[in-house]
Motif scaffolding. Sequence first.
Motif, PDB file in Angstrom:
ATOM      1  N   GLY A  76       0.807  -1.211   0.000  1.00 28.02           N
ATOM      2  CA  GLY A  76       0.000   0.000   0.000  1.00 28.02           C
ATOM      3  C   GLY A  76       0.841   1.263   0.000  1.00 28.02           C
ATOM      4  N   SER A  77       1.941   1.243   0.740  1.00 26.09           N
ATOM      5  CA  SER A  77       2.798   2.428   0.832  1.00 26.09           C
ATOM      6  C   SER A  77       3.525   2.720  -0.474  1.00 26.09           C
ATOM      7  CB  SER A  77       3.824   2.251   1.955  1.00 26.09           C
ATOM      8  OG  SER A  77       3.182   2.128   3.204  1.00 26.09           O
ATOM      9  N   LEU A  78       3.756   1.680  -1.277  1.00 25.28           N
ATOM     10  CA  LEU A  78       4.547   1.852  -2.494  1.00 25.28           C
ATOM     11  C   LEU A  78       3.700   2.004  -3.754  1.00 25.28           C
ATOM     12  CD1 LEU A  78       7.415  -0.724  -1.823  1.00 25.28           C
ATOM     13  CD2 LEU A  78       7.309   1.708  -1.250  1.00 25.28           C
ATOM     14  N   GLN A  79       2.392   2.082  -3.595  1.00 28.37           N
ATOM     15  CA  GLN A  79       1.529   2.232  -4.762  1.00 28.37           C
ATOM     16  C   GLN A  79       1.628   3.640  -5.346  1.00 28.37           C
ATOM     17  OE1 GLN A  79      -2.477   1.151  -3.763  1.00 28.37           O
ATOM     18  NE2 GLN A  79      -2.110  -1.040  -3.981  1.00 28.37           N
ATOM     19  N   ASP A  80       1.502   3.721  -6.659  1.00 26.47           N
ATOM     20  CA  ASP A  80       1.413   4.991  -7.387  1.00 26.47           C
ATOM     21  C   ASP A  80       2.520   5.974  -7.014  1.00 26.47           C
ATOM     22  OD1 ASP A  80      -0.991   4.049  -8.555  1.00 26.47           O
ATOM     23  OD2 ASP A  80      -2.105   4.713  -6.784  1.00 26.47           O
ATOM     24  N   PRO A  81       3.781   5.625  -7.242  1.00 29.18           N
ATOM     25  CA  PRO A  81       4.865   6.547  -6.889  1.00 29.18           C
ATOM     26  C   PRO A  81       4.958   7.761  -7.800  1.00 29.18           C
ATOM     27  CG  PRO A  81       5.737   4.645  -8.039  1.00 29.18           C
ATOM     28  CD  PRO A  81       4.276   4.358  -7.810  1.00 29.18           C
ATOM     29  N   GLY A  82       4.447   7.656  -9.017  1.00 30.99           N
ATOM     30  CA  GLY A  82       4.571   8.759  -9.963  1.00 30.99           C
ATOM     31  C   GLY A  82       5.835   8.609 -10.794  1.00 30.99           C
ATOM     32  N   SER A  83       5.765   8.983 -12.052  1.00 32.30           N
ATOM     33  CA  SER A  83       6.898   8.780 -12.962  1.00 32.30           C
ATOM     34  C   SER A  83       8.125   9.571 -12.542  1.00 32.30           C
ATOM     35  CB  SER A  83       6.494   9.155 -14.389  1.00 32.30           C
ATOM     36  OG  SER A  83       6.065  10.514 -14.449  1.00 32.30           O
ATOM     37  N   ASN A  84       7.944  10.774 -11.996  1.00 37.89           N
ATOM     38  CA  ASN A  84       9.097  11.572 -11.579  1.00 37.89           C
ATOM     39  C   ASN A  84       9.829  10.931 -10.407  1.00 37.89           C
ATOM     40  OD1 ASN A  84       8.739  13.569 -13.513  1.00 37.89           O
ATOM     41  ND2 ASN A  84       7.415  14.805 -12.201  1.00 37.89           N
ATOM     42  N   SER A  85       9.072  10.348  -9.468  1.00 37.50           N
ATOM     43  CA  SER A  85       9.700   9.711  -8.305  1.00 37.50           C
ATOM     44  C   SER A  85      10.563   8.529  -8.707  1.00 37.50           C
ATOM     45  CB  SER A  85       8.626   9.249  -7.316  1.00 37.50           C
ATOM     46  OG  SER A  85       7.940  10.341  -6.753  1.00 37.50           O
ATOM     47  N   LEU A  86      10.190   7.841  -9.777  1.00 35.75           N
ATOM     48  CA  LEU A  86      10.937   6.661 -10.198  1.00 35.75           C
ATOM     49  C   LEU A  86      12.339   7.003 -10.679  1.00 35.75           C
ATOM     50  CD1 LEU A  86       8.139   4.700 -12.095  1.00 35.75           C
ATOM     51  CD2 LEU A  86       9.033   4.266  -9.805  1.00 35.75           C
ATOM     52  N   GLY A  87      12.619   8.269 -10.924  1.00 36.50           N
ATOM     53  CA  GLY A  87      13.961   8.683 -11.301  1.00 36.50           C
ATOM     54  C   GLY A  87      14.897   8.840 -10.122  1.00 36.50           C
ATOM     55  N   ASP A  88      14.393   8.609  -8.920  1.00 43.94           N
ATOM     56  CA  ASP A  88      15.202   8.722  -7.703  1.00 43.94           C
ATOM     57  C   ASP A  88      15.066   7.416  -6.922  1.00 43.94           C
ATOM     58  OD1 ASP A  88      16.028   9.249  -4.980  1.00 43.94           O
ATOM     59  OD2 ASP A  88      15.888  11.386  -5.433  1.00 43.94           O
ATOM     60  N   PRO A  89      16.157   6.647  -6.729  1.00 40.53           N
ATOM     61  CA  PRO A  89      16.052   5.337  -6.069  1.00 40.53           C
ATOM     62  C   PRO A  89      15.625   5.410  -4.611  1.00 40.53           C
ATOM     63  CG  PRO A  89      18.352   5.965  -6.332  1.00 40.53           C
ATOM     64  CD  PRO A  89      17.549   6.966  -7.099  1.00 40.53           C
ATOM     65  N   PHE A  90      15.639   6.605  -4.023  1.00 39.90           N
ATOM     66  CA  PHE A  90      15.299   6.727  -2.608  1.00 39.90           C
ATOM     67  C   PHE A  90      13.815   6.975  -2.365  1.00 39.90           C
ATOM     68  CE2 PHE A  90      19.795   7.206  -2.666  1.00 39.90           C
ATOM     69  CZ  PHE A  90      20.242   6.733  -1.444  1.00 39.90           C
ATOM     70  N   TRP A  91      13.015   6.979  -3.426  1.00 39.03           N
ATOM     71  CA  TRP A  91      11.581   7.183  -3.232  1.00 39.03           C
ATOM     72  C   TRP A  91      10.989   6.075  -2.366  1.00 39.03           C
ATOM     73  CZ3 TRP A  91       7.653   3.846  -4.538  1.00 39.03           C
ATOM     74  CH2 TRP A  91       7.953   2.800  -5.424  1.00 39.03           C
ATOM     75  N   VAL A  92      11.543   4.866  -2.472  1.00 38.65           N
ATOM     76  CA  VAL A  92      11.040   3.741  -1.675  1.00 38.65           C
ATOM     77  C   VAL A  92      11.261   3.999  -0.191  1.00 38.65           C
ATOM     78  CG1 VAL A  92      11.252   1.267  -1.222  1.00 38.65           C
ATOM     79  CG2 VAL A  92      11.445   2.138  -3.565  1.00 38.65           C
ATOM     80  N   TYR A  93      12.464   4.470   0.171  1.00 38.10           N
ATOM     81  CA  TYR A  93      12.775   4.701   1.574  1.00 38.10           C
ATOM     82  C   TYR A  93      11.943   5.833   2.158  1.00 38.10           C
ATOM     83  CZ  TYR A  93      16.689   1.600   0.708  1.00 38.10           C
ATOM     84  OH  TYR A  93      17.446   0.510   0.377  1.00 38.10           O
ATOM     85  N   ALA A  94      11.621   6.831   1.346  1.00 41.29           N
ATOM     86  CA  ALA A  94      10.770   7.917   1.834  1.00 41.29           C
ATOM     87  C   ALA A  94       9.386   7.393   2.211  1.00 41.29           C
ATOM     88  CB  ALA A  94      10.656   9.008   0.770  1.00 41.29           C
ATOM     89  N   ARG A  95       8.863   6.455   1.423  1.00 40.67           N
ATOM     90  CA  ARG A  95       7.546   5.876   1.721  1.00 40.67           C
ATOM     91  C   ARG A  95       7.603   4.962   2.946  1.00 40.67           C
ATOM     92  NH1 ARG A  95       3.904   5.781  -2.657  1.00 40.67           N
ATOM     93  NH2 ARG A  95       4.310   7.547  -4.036  1.00 40.67           N
ATOM     94  N   LEU A  96       8.596   4.074   2.985  1.00 37.67           N
ATOM     95  CA  LEU A  96       8.670   3.097   4.073  1.00 37.67           C
ATOM     96  C   LEU A  96       9.061   3.735   5.397  1.00 37.67           C
ATOM     97  CD1 LEU A  96      10.339   0.052   2.277  1.00 37.67           C
ATOM     98  CD2 LEU A  96       7.910   0.517   2.657  1.00 37.67           C
ATOM     99  N   ALA A  97       9.818   4.828   5.346  1.00 35.32           N
ATOM    100  CA  ALA A  97      10.212   5.502   6.584  1.00 35.32           C
ATOM    101  C   ALA A  97       8.996   6.030   7.330  1.00 35.32           C
ATOM    102  CB  ALA A  97      11.182   6.643   6.279  1.00 35.32           C
ATOM    103  N   ALA A  98       7.968   6.442   6.598  1.00 36.86           N
ATOM    104  CA  ALA A  98       6.743   6.911   7.249  1.00 36.86           C
ATOM    105  C   ALA A  98       6.076   5.771   8.021  1.00 36.86           C
ATOM    106  CB  ALA A  98       5.789   7.486   6.207  1.00 36.86           C
ATOM    107  N   ASP A  99       6.086   4.563   7.453  1.00 34.87           N
ATOM    108  CA  ASP A  99       5.552   3.399   8.164  1.00 34.87           C
ATOM    109  C   ASP A  99       6.388   3.087   9.400  1.00 34.87           C
ATOM    110  OD1 ASP A  99       3.461   2.969   6.387  1.00 34.87           O
ATOM    111  OD2 ASP A  99       4.675   1.721   5.072  1.00 34.87           O
TER     112      ASP A  99
END
Length: 208
Positions: A76-99
Amino acid sequence: MLTCAGNSNWQQHWARPDEFHGSSNTWAYFEVKQLDVQMRYRWYKMNIFIRWLAPTKQTIILAFDTRSPITERIPGSLQDPGSNSLGDPFWVYARLAADLVDLQDSAVWAIRNKVRAIETERKPIGKPQPDYRHLHDVARHAIHVSESLNVATETMEGILVQHNNFLSQNFPFQKTNTDTSEDIHRQLLFCKDMLSSLRHRHFPLRSL
């Protein structure tokens, strides 16, 4: 290579621009101790390996040893990151850090509630007869929560350093949106500050 020892670990390797054609492998591992009202506890793990492919902006995510509620929260946290976010490998950590912040907040409040219950117990008439075993268990759990908070905060600091390193690289196929990466950095910084605040709030509980 950056490694942070303890209950949580962060390990990072950046390839040279001519190696893997601008790709990277990262790994992060966190543990959170949750205590229920019956003094039963469970350790929750967030063990994530990420391979990011810069030319195609693809992110490959492997999650190990997950259990509920982590198992349900990650997709659920990683759904719909947006095309711009996919250009940065740390988008995943930004989402999971909130959890992670949510789980650590719950862990701190669980210990706080146990300490508060001890503080508000009626004082017996005559010689006190404290339940030393119970007091020891509460203190032990508080120490574990404190340790996981300490290392989680240091881990987030390491992630922020590595994100700055990423932004300073000139990968041949790098497709990073500056505004998006700055937003990701702010999210990471916010989560790090939240963990740091929880650590300071929890410190008096550990001292009991």
